[in-house]
Design a protein around this motif. Structure first.
Motif, PDB file in Angstrom:
ATOM      1  N   PRO A  52       5.070  -1.388  56.629  1.00  9.05           N
ATOM      2  CA  PRO A  52       3.461  -1.858  56.249  1.00  9.05           C
ATOM      3  C   PRO A  52       2.963  -2.654  57.451  1.00  9.05           C
ATOM      4  O   PRO A  52       1.745  -2.147  57.799  1.00  9.05           O
ATOM      5  N   SER A  53       3.798  -3.459  58.130  1.00  7.02           N
ATOM      6  CA  SER A  53       3.069  -4.100  59.324  1.00  7.02           C
ATOM      7  C   SER A  53       2.679  -3.242  60.411  1.00  7.02           C
ATOM      8  O   SER A  53       1.829  -3.526  61.118  1.00  7.02           O
ATOM      9  N   ALA A  94       9.013  -7.170  65.975  1.00  2.00           N
ATOM     10  CA  ALA A  94       9.838  -6.454  66.807  1.00  2.00           C
ATOM     11  C   ALA A  94       9.718  -6.839  68.021  1.00  2.00           C
ATOM     12  O   ALA A  94      10.869  -6.238  68.833  1.00  2.00           O
ATOM     13  N   ILE A  95       9.161  -7.778  68.535  1.00  2.00           N
ATOM     14  CA  ILE A  95       9.116  -8.022  70.122  1.00  2.00           C
ATOM     15  C   ILE A  95       9.830  -9.273  70.291  1.00  2.00           C
ATOM     16  O   ILE A  95       9.256 -10.424  69.460  1.00  2.00           O
ATOM     17  N   ALA A  97       7.820   4.104  68.596  1.00  2.00           N
ATOM     18  CA  ALA A  97       9.074   3.950  69.342  1.00  2.00           C
ATOM     19  C   ALA A  97       9.726   2.430  68.860  1.00  2.00           C
ATOM     20  O   ALA A  97      10.924   2.200  68.807  1.00  2.00           O
ATOM     21  N   LEU A  98       8.620   1.373  68.900  1.00  2.00           N
ATOM     22  CA  LEU A  98       9.034   0.195  68.579  1.00  2.00           C
ATOM     23  C   LEU A  98       9.951   0.098  67.217  1.00  2.00           C
ATOM     24  O   LEU A  98      10.822  -0.623  67.155  1.00  2.00           O
ATOM     25  N   CYS A  99       9.262   0.697  66.380  1.00  2.00           N
ATOM     26  CA  CYS A  99      10.005   0.666  64.949  1.00  2.00           C
ATOM     27  C   CYS A  99      11.244   1.704  64.808  1.00  2.00           C
ATOM     28  O   CYS A  99      12.402   1.241  64.221  1.00  2.00           O
ATOM     29  N   LYS A 145      16.602  -0.786  63.259  1.00  2.00           N
ATOM     30  CA  LYS A 145      18.034  -1.291  63.497  1.00  2.00           C
ATOM     31  C   LYS A 145      18.208  -2.699  63.622  1.00  2.00           C
ATOM     32  O   LYS A 145      19.476  -3.201  64.085  1.00  2.00           O
ATOM     33  N   GLY A 146      17.383  -3.363  63.288  1.00  2.00           N
ATOM     34  CA  GLY A 146      17.409  -4.840  63.178  1.00  2.00           C
ATOM     35  C   GLY A 146      17.338  -5.692  64.671  1.00  2.00           C
ATOM     36  O   GLY A 146      17.941  -6.744  64.526  1.00  2.00           O
ATOM     37  N   LEU A 147      16.840  -4.860  65.445  1.00  2.00           N
ATOM     38  CA  LEU A 147      16.825  -5.350  66.866  1.00  2.00           C
ATOM     39  C   LEU A 147      15.287  -5.801  67.040  1.00  2.00           C
ATOM     40  O   LEU A 147      14.374  -5.325  66.840  1.00  2.00           O
TER      41      LEU A 147
END
Length: 408
Positions: free
Chosen positions: A263-264, A166-167, A122-124, A130-132
């Motif tokens: 990959p991350s 992402a966070i 979900a995070l990805c 979306k670059g967010l």
């Protein structure tokens, strides 16, 4: 009638305490801002499973939003239908029922993140692709025991690359709520929703909504409702804060395909059932094997994220499928096999699952019919023998052995 369960919320520095005569839940918060809830809705959600389990009406000392109170009352009528006798319908009250004033400026989403497959996907899918970035909340005291700080810190190290990407702002709560629920016989599979959403509502002053990654696609929710599911999640709502369910149209095998492109995220994944090996993935437990099968069906290979990377489809067929809970992930795998043209595996999984279909499975009905006919035949023979014996007694007809003895 049992006495009403009265719950009070109090603050001790960065800790929030929920007290009653049967439990004391303590949440220790850390992060960029202190939690300053607008209401006592967090106490409402955290207390509900205890009150329903005990069959005691619930009273919250504090202010509850009227929409939240109405939804909590609905929840208390839903769970006893899903688990009759375990949960009971209750009535809920509060000191004050009113909508609190909302700050003019609030952030949008606070997302739950555990490092598992669902929340990583979900995070990805919802943000990183979306670059967010998004603000996140991680709770220590669920997958990782409250006192096990070393293992939890290892989880944070493992997930650090993905979290950095992402966070944005990251909050943490160390909680004993899961242990308190377990003490009262409330399993994590049911209680985790009350726990998660109770924690999210602590941040209603700073955010408009909380977000959780779906465990399963909606059709699976209808087979067996988990503690969080597409239907029940929408009931955790007040006038000022609500819960969003992310990616509930995607099954777990399909999520592995998406994560392989990041990959991350792939390196950060942790989902193993072997607690002593967490946050690593053993590769041999039930959950590791199912996830391997998902990678195999979706990608055609197993990425090197396991301590034991070996895989054989026969391992999946050998898994326990007796309980409904254990069969649900196999349903996802079955549909993944079909979607990806793996028809041999699809048919084997479908056949393995079919025998547990108590409604539409002809083989099961055939077995029971044969058994019924055999028992009916035995009953007829028995009743016929009883009638013959009664006739003999009336007519004083000797048994065959008696006739033989008379002749001699």
């Amino acid at each position: 009638m049992p006495p009403t369960l009265v719950v009070e919320l109090s603050f001790k520095g960065q800790s929030v305490v929920f007290s009653s005569d049967v439990f004391q839940i303590q949440l220790d918060l850390s992060g960029p801002e202190a939690a300053e809830p607008l209401s006592a809705c967090s106490a409402l959600w955290l207390s509900l499973p205890f009150a329903m389990k005990l069959g005691r009406d619930l009273h919250i000392k504090g202010t509850i939003d009227p929409i939240a109170l109405d939804n909590a009352q609905r929840i208390s009528r839903i769970w006893p239908i899903w688990h009759p006798g375990f949960f009971h319908p209750i009535d809920i009250t509060a000191d004050r029922v009113e909508t609190p004033a909302v700050p003019a400026m609030r952030q949008g989403t606070l997302m739950l993140f555990s490092g598992g497959l669902d929340s990583s996907h979900a995070l990805c899918h919802e943000f990183l692709s979306k670059g967010l970035k998004v603000d996140a909340l991680t709770i220590h005291g669920m997958d990782y025991r409250r006192w096990d700080t070393a293992r939890f810190e290892a989880l944070m190290t493992k997930t650090a690359p993905l979290r950095a990407q992402a966070i944005n702002r990251h909050y943490f709560i160390a909680s004993n709520a899961a242990q308190q629920m377990q003490h009262h016989g409330i399993p994590a599979s049911v209680g985790h929703g009350f726990h998660l959403f109770g924690c999210l509502f602590l941040f209603e002053r700073h955010y408009q909504h909380g977000a959780i990654a779906a465990d399963s696609p909606v059709p699976i929710d209808y087979v067996m409702p988990w503690g969080t599911n597409a239907y029940i999640n929408s009931h955790y709502q007040s006038q000022t804060f609500h819960i969003q369910t992310l990616c509930n149209d995607i099954d777990r095998p399909a999520k592995t395909r998406a994560l392989a492109a990041e990959p991350s995220a792939l390196k950060s994944l942790t989902f193993c059932k072997q607690y002593e090996l967490r946050p690593e993935n053993c590769g041999r437990c039930e959950k590791c094997l199912r996830t391997k099968a998902g990678f195999d069906f979706e990608l055609g290979f197993i990425p090197p994220i396991y301590l034991d990377n070996s895989y054989d489809f026969q391992d999946i067929l050998g898994l326990n499928m007796r309980s409904q809970e254990s069969r649900l992930p196999i349903l996802d795998l079955m549909m993944s096999a079909h979607r990806n043209g793996r028809m041999a595996e699809y048919l084997e999984l479908a056949q393995a699952l079919r025998k547990y279909d108590t409604i539409l499975s002809p083989p099961a009905r055939g077995r029971w019919k044969k058994r019924f006919n055999r028992l009916r035949k035995q009953a007829r023979h028995y009743l016929a023998a009883v009638r013959i014996n009664r006739l003999r007694k009336r007519r004083q007809i000797p048994m065959q052995g008696e006739q033989d003895r008379t002749v001699h």
